[in-house]
Motif scaffolding. Structure first.
Motif, PDB file in Angstrom:
ATOM      1  N   ASN A  93     -36.559  53.308 -60.680  1.00 42.85           N
ATOM      2  CA  ASN A  93     -35.181  53.166 -61.164  1.00 42.85           C
ATOM      3  C   ASN A  93     -34.627  51.757 -61.006  1.00 42.85           C
ATOM      4  O   ASN A  93     -33.415  51.573 -60.884  1.00 42.85           O
ATOM      5  N   PHE A  94     -35.477  50.755 -61.006  1.00 46.40           N
ATOM      6  CA  PHE A  94     -35.034  49.367 -61.081  1.00 46.40           C
ATOM      7  C   PHE A  94     -34.847  49.013 -62.553  1.00 46.40           C
ATOM      8  O   PHE A  94     -35.355  49.712 -63.448  1.00 46.40           O
ATOM      9  N   PRO A  95     -34.161  47.948 -62.863  1.00 46.70           N
ATOM     10  CA  PRO A  95     -34.036  47.544 -64.271  1.00 46.70           C
ATOM     11  C   PRO A  95     -35.401  47.275 -64.888  1.00 46.70           C
ATOM     12  O   PRO A  95     -36.301  46.759 -64.229  1.00 46.70           O
ATOM     13  N   ARG A  96     -35.525  47.605 -66.145  1.00 50.78           N
ATOM     14  CA  ARG A  96     -36.788  47.398 -66.836  1.00 50.78           C
ATOM     15  C   ARG A  96     -37.207  45.942 -66.808  1.00 50.78           C
ATOM     16  O   ARG A  96     -36.413  45.035 -67.027  1.00 50.78           O
ATOM     17  N   TYR A  97     -38.485  45.746 -66.553  1.00 52.34           N
ATOM     18  CA  TYR A  97     -39.126  44.434 -66.584  1.00 52.34           C
ATOM     19  C   TYR A  97     -38.495  43.432 -65.617  1.00 52.34           C
ATOM     20  O   TYR A  97     -38.708  42.224 -65.749  1.00 52.34           O
ATOM     21  N   ALA A  98     -37.709  43.924 -64.647  1.00 54.23           N
ATOM     22  CA  ALA A  98     -37.085  43.025 -63.687  1.00 54.23           C
ATOM     23  C   ALA A  98     -38.143  42.419 -62.764  1.00 54.23           C
ATOM     24  O   ALA A  98     -39.129  43.058 -62.407  1.00 54.23           O
ATOM     25  N   SER A  99     -37.942  41.142 -62.373  1.00 56.55           N
ATOM     26  CA  SER A  99     -38.793  40.517 -61.364  1.00 56.55           C
ATOM     27  C   SER A  99     -38.342  40.996 -59.988  1.00 56.55           C
ATOM     28  O   SER A  99     -37.142  41.034 -59.697  1.00 56.55           O
ATOM     29  N   VAL A 141     -36.351  45.148 -50.743  1.00 58.12           N
ATOM     30  CA  VAL A 141     -36.878  44.997 -52.094  1.00 58.12           C
ATOM     31  C   VAL A 141     -35.698  44.699 -53.000  1.00 58.12           C
ATOM     32  O   VAL A 141     -34.735  45.466 -53.053  1.00 58.12           O
ATOM     33  N   ALA A 142     -35.762  43.583 -53.717  1.00 58.46           N
ATOM     34  CA  ALA A 142     -34.604  43.175 -54.515  1.00 58.46           C
ATOM     35  C   ALA A 142     -35.037  42.667 -55.872  1.00 58.46           C
ATOM     36  O   ALA A 142     -36.154  42.166 -56.058  1.00 58.46           O
ATOM     37  N   SER A 155     -30.751  45.843 -54.990  1.00 61.15           N
ATOM     38  CA  SER A 155     -31.455  45.598 -53.734  1.00 61.15           C
ATOM     39  C   SER A 155     -31.444  46.867 -52.892  1.00 61.15           C
ATOM     40  O   SER A 155     -30.410  47.517 -52.756  1.00 61.15           O
ATOM     41  N   VAL A 156     -32.615  47.249 -52.359  1.00 60.82           N
ATOM     42  CA  VAL A 156     -32.714  48.388 -51.454  1.00 60.82           C
ATOM     43  C   VAL A 156     -33.577  47.988 -50.266  1.00 60.82           C
ATOM     44  O   VAL A 156     -34.403  47.075 -50.363  1.00 60.82           O
ATOM     45  N   SER A 157     -33.390  48.678 -49.163  1.00 59.78           N
ATOM     46  CA  SER A 157     -34.149  48.378 -47.952  1.00 59.78           C
ATOM     47  C   SER A 157     -34.775  49.650 -47.406  1.00 59.78           C
ATOM     48  O   SER A 157     -34.270  50.751 -47.606  1.00 59.78           O
ATOM     49  N   ALA A 158     -35.899  49.484 -46.710  1.00 59.22           N
ATOM     50  CA  ALA A 158     -36.593  50.604 -46.081  1.00 59.22           C
ATOM     51  C   ALA A 158     -37.104  50.165 -44.719  1.00 59.22           C
ATOM     52  O   ALA A 158     -37.481  48.999 -44.526  1.00 59.22           O
ATOM     53  N   ALA A 159     -37.108  51.102 -43.775  1.00 58.33           N
ATOM     54  CA  ALA A 159     -37.509  50.783 -42.402  1.00 58.33           C
ATOM     55  C   ALA A 159     -39.011  50.948 -42.230  1.00 58.33           C
ATOM     56  O   ALA A 159     -39.623  51.853 -42.798  1.00 58.33           O
ATOM     57  N   PHE A 160     -39.605  50.076 -41.420  1.00 57.18           N
ATOM     58  CA  PHE A 160     -41.018  50.164 -41.065  1.00 57.18           C
ATOM     59  C   PHE A 160     -41.144  49.948 -39.564  1.00 57.18           C
ATOM     60  O   PHE A 160     -40.559  49.010 -39.011  1.00 57.18           O
ATOM     61  N   ALA A 161     -41.892  50.847 -38.915  1.00 54.51           N
ATOM     62  CA  ALA A 161     -42.065  50.764 -37.464  1.00 54.51           C
ATOM     63  C   ALA A 161     -43.400  50.110 -37.138  1.00 54.51           C
ATOM     64  O   ALA A 161     -44.456  50.631 -37.516  1.00 54.51           O
ATOM     65  N   VAL A 162     -43.357  48.970 -36.455  1.00 56.62           N
ATOM     66  CA  VAL A 162     -44.576  48.307 -36.005  1.00 56.62           C
ATOM     67  C   VAL A 162     -44.974  48.917 -34.668  1.00 56.62           C
ATOM     68  O   VAL A 162     -44.211  48.865 -33.699  1.00 56.62           O
TER      69      VAL A 162
END
Length: 713
Positions: A93-99, A141-142, A155-162
């Motif tokens: 669901n990001f804009p089409r062809y967006a970088s 991710v943006a 822009s969206v963010s997600a958590a990652f546990a090291v």
């Protein structure tokens, strides 16, 4: 009395006074009128401009409905791990062809970039930075810059546990230099009845030093691979010979005739075959002798003979036993040639020759009544498909055609029919005519996977009428018929679905009970009678928050209330039952969990099928959790030893020929099919995972890897 002239003059003087009073009022009204007209003109101009802009946006084919109706989303797989872990990021669901740009705790150093496709989706692999500390981190991710389909940056963010700051390196096996081998096999006994045990010794000599995998396979007279075993990580010195022995009990219902022992030598990851001996040894299997039940023929008045007659003592043979199911081993074995499993044929019971007993006894001669050989339960014959394409059915761990020959499905995915219809601009993304199908077949393929949309097939939840219901179903039927006519098997799979009144604009963790059972009942009824069509109930399930857990597999099979989702899931058992209830006998392919990459408990939770016509579907990309030979051996290999495995999606987002050739060679060695993602002109960037530049079949860099491998087979 005043004169008339004086009266006229008075009247004239009054009119002038009135005009003097009215004139200022008229001037003020004209100003108000001019202001009102100007204001109305401006308002009308604004309204017309707004209408033009709105109509332009509505008619802009580049705008994705997903952009406007669903929030952008990013899913991480896995969500925890050590420094150096490769994390698959899937965006929707990001804009089409967006970088797309990535940042780790706000820093972009060492982070990849990606580009959304026409569906607003992308995938990329992020490696956990070496500087990361143990604990929670934020991966953002943006959208980079602006896009025609979004007024503001997404822009969206997600958590990652090291979990560990220590990088765990993946060992890389060092292949030997120009390996060369000779091999042979010896069997004892050389002739034996079905139901007996044969001992086989495999001897392999290596001309060079190194570590290798030695593989042995037993083939029936019909060319069916019936048993295999192997010895991994065997170290050889130069010119050293090694012998490996194994026993095997020939099933009581096995084919009679000459059986063949085949020997192969591979790298330990199965990626490279160094040696193959197609006739290392042979042994003969004869019919199993039936069990004899002696009975005495009654006589009214037995008269003993004048001379004692010896009583025949029948020679007893082992009772015919059902074919044992081999216990799967931890590592799979390759299958280099198609190996169909034969339909059992009853073996006539032989006539027994009585052996005289050494001591004569004056008793009536018994009549020996041989026990008839057991009648095997027939498997329903596959229904013939239109044209010359032979139907498929499961036999053991192989897909076989109507001649009993094993078939390895090799092909491509043809994406578009899952999203174009619901987005309201078509049914196919690109051509769907005979020329485009022949271009696919020209890559030496024999299968095409066609994704479907639940709402478009059922014409529900506001699916555009022009591209749903009867129009959509007839288009799919016509395309499947075209594929079959050109020698291509069709795999139909449900790709986009949604529960309730939610529109099917993307993937869900599981099928839904609201619509999916009805969907598959209709699809099965439509293609019932064409067993050149295989049915794949759901693409990439990820129940229990994308975990490979018991809860995930229970949801996968049984459905219901599942962790990580807010609707009633339809399980694979009820889908299989719904398909069979229509009378359809088609092969059913069942995807594993974790976006179809995990098959760890597939055998444990496989649903019941009265036709035993189920196969496992597997997805493998370079960014998956299970993306190395060790994992393939321990999971998919164990499943492939019991049932057919078809990798209905394979691919790489970095154009790695090493990864793709290693994977395809592994699948070839196990006689497992594979279909590359995807036959669409989505651009030449590796991250798009598109096979072609155009629909005549011109390959991208990634596509050339697949095309070259198929051409060399």
């Amino acid at each position: 009395m005043p004169s008339a002239g004086s009266a006229f003059r008075r009247g004239g003087s009054g009119a002038g006074q009135a005009e003097a009073i009215i004139a200022p009022v008229r001037r003020r009204w004209r100003k108000v009128e001019a202001f009102a007209v100007t204001t109305a003109t401006i308002i009308c101009a604004l309204a017309i401009g707004f209408t033009v802009v709105t109509l332009y946006q509505l008619g802009d084919e580049s705008q994705s409905t997903a952009d406007a109706r669903q929030p952008a989303n990013a899913v991480l797989t896995p969500t925890s791990g050590s420094v150096g872990t490769s994390v698959l990021v899937r965006g929707t669901n990001f804009p089409r062809y967006a970088s797309i740009v990535f940042s780790w705790d706000g820093a972009t150093t060492g982070m990849p970039t990606a580009q959304a496709n026409r569906r607003g989706a992308f995938s990329a692999t992020v490696v956990v930075p070496s500087s990361a500390t143990v604990g929670q981190h934020l991966l953002t991710v943006a959208q980079a810059g602006t896009s025609a389909t979004a007024a503001t940056t997404v822009s969206v963010s997600a958590a990652f546990a090291v979990t560990s700051a220590i990088v765990v390196p993946t060992p890389t096996p060092i292949p030997p230099t120009t390996p060369s081998f000779t091999s042979s096999a010896s069997e004892s006994p050389l002739t034996l009845p079905a139901g007996s045990t044969v001992s086989t010794s495999v001897t392999t000599n290596s001309a060079t030093a190194g570590s290798f995998l030695v593989d042995a396979q037993l083939f029936s007279p019909l060319g069916v691979r019936t048993y295999e075993t192997w010895w991994a990580n065997e170290s050889f010195a130069a010119a050293q010979s090694k012998t490996f022995a194994f026993p095997w009990t020939v099933p009581g219902t096995s084919s009679t005739g000459t059986w063949t022992v085949k020997i192969g030598v591979f790298s330990n990851d199965w990626a490279t075959m160094y040696h193959w001996n197609n006739g290392a040894g042979t042994f003969a299997v004869t019919a199993a002798a039936p069990t004899v039940a002696p009975t005495v023929a009654p006589t009214a008045a037995p008269t003993p003979p004048s001379t004692p007659v010896p009583t025949p003592a029948p020679t007893l043979a082992p009772t015919l036993a059902p074919t044992p199911v081999p216990t799967p081993v931890a590592t799979p074995a390759p299958t280099l040639a198609p190996t169909p499993a034969p339909t059992p044929v009853p073996t006539p019971a032989p006539t027994l020759a009585p052996t005289p007993a050494p001591t004569p006894v004056p008793t009536p001669v018994p009549t020996v009544a041989p026990t008839p050989a057991p009648t095997p339960v027939p498997t329903p014959a596959p229904t013939p498909a239109p044209g010359a394409l032979s139907p498929l059915v499961v036999r053991g761990n192989a897909l076989v055609n109507s001649s009993g020959a094993a078939v390895q499905l090799l092909g491509v995915n043809r994406s578009g029919t899952e999203y174009a219809c619901i987005q309201g601009w078509g049914i196919f993304d690109g051509p769907n005519d005979a020329a485009s199908v022949r271009a696919i077949a020209a890559w030496r393929t024999n299968a095409v996977r066609v994704p479907l949309n639940e709402d478009c097939w059922l014409a529900i939840n506001g699916a555009p009428a022009a591209y749903s219901g009867t129009n959509y179903r007839q288009a799919i039927q016509s395309y499947v018929s075209l594929l079959n006519q050109n020698g291509l098997y069709a795999i139909l799979e449900l790709h986009w679905s949604a529960p309730g009144t939610q529109k099917a604009t993307g993937q869900q963790p599981m099928l839904d009970r609201d619509h999916s059972v009805t969907f598959w009942s209709q699809v099965a009824a439509t293609f019932k009678g064409n067993n050149a069509v295989l049915l794949e109930p759901y693409n990439e399930p990820y129940p229990d928050n994308n975990s490979d857990t018991t809860a995930a597999w229970q949801c996968w099979r049984d459905g219901g209330t599942c962790p990580g989702q807010n609707y009633q899931a339809a399980g694979m058992q009820e889908i299989v039952s719904a398909i069979r209830a229509t009378g359809a006998t088609n092969v059913i392919l069942l995807d594993g969990v974790q976006y179809s990459n995990a098959l760890s408990q597939w055998l444990t939770y496989a649903p019941s099928d009265p036709l035993n016509n189920l196969a496992a579907s597997w997805h493998v990309y370079n960014f998956n959790v299970c993306a190395a030979a060790t994992c393939w051996n321990n999971t998919a290999g164990a499943v492939a030893a019991r049932v057919p495995v078809v990798a209905t999606e394979v691919g790489t987002d970095n154009c790695s020929a090493t990864f793709m050739n290693s994977l395809m060679s592994w699948l070839d060695a196990h006689n497992s099919g594979y279909l590359a993602w995807t036959w669409d002109d989505w651009g030449t960037a590796c991250g798009n995972i598109a096979l072609i530049v155009d629909y005549t079949g011109t390959p991208t860099t990634y596509g050339q890897i697949i095309k070259t491998h198929l051409a060399a087979r």
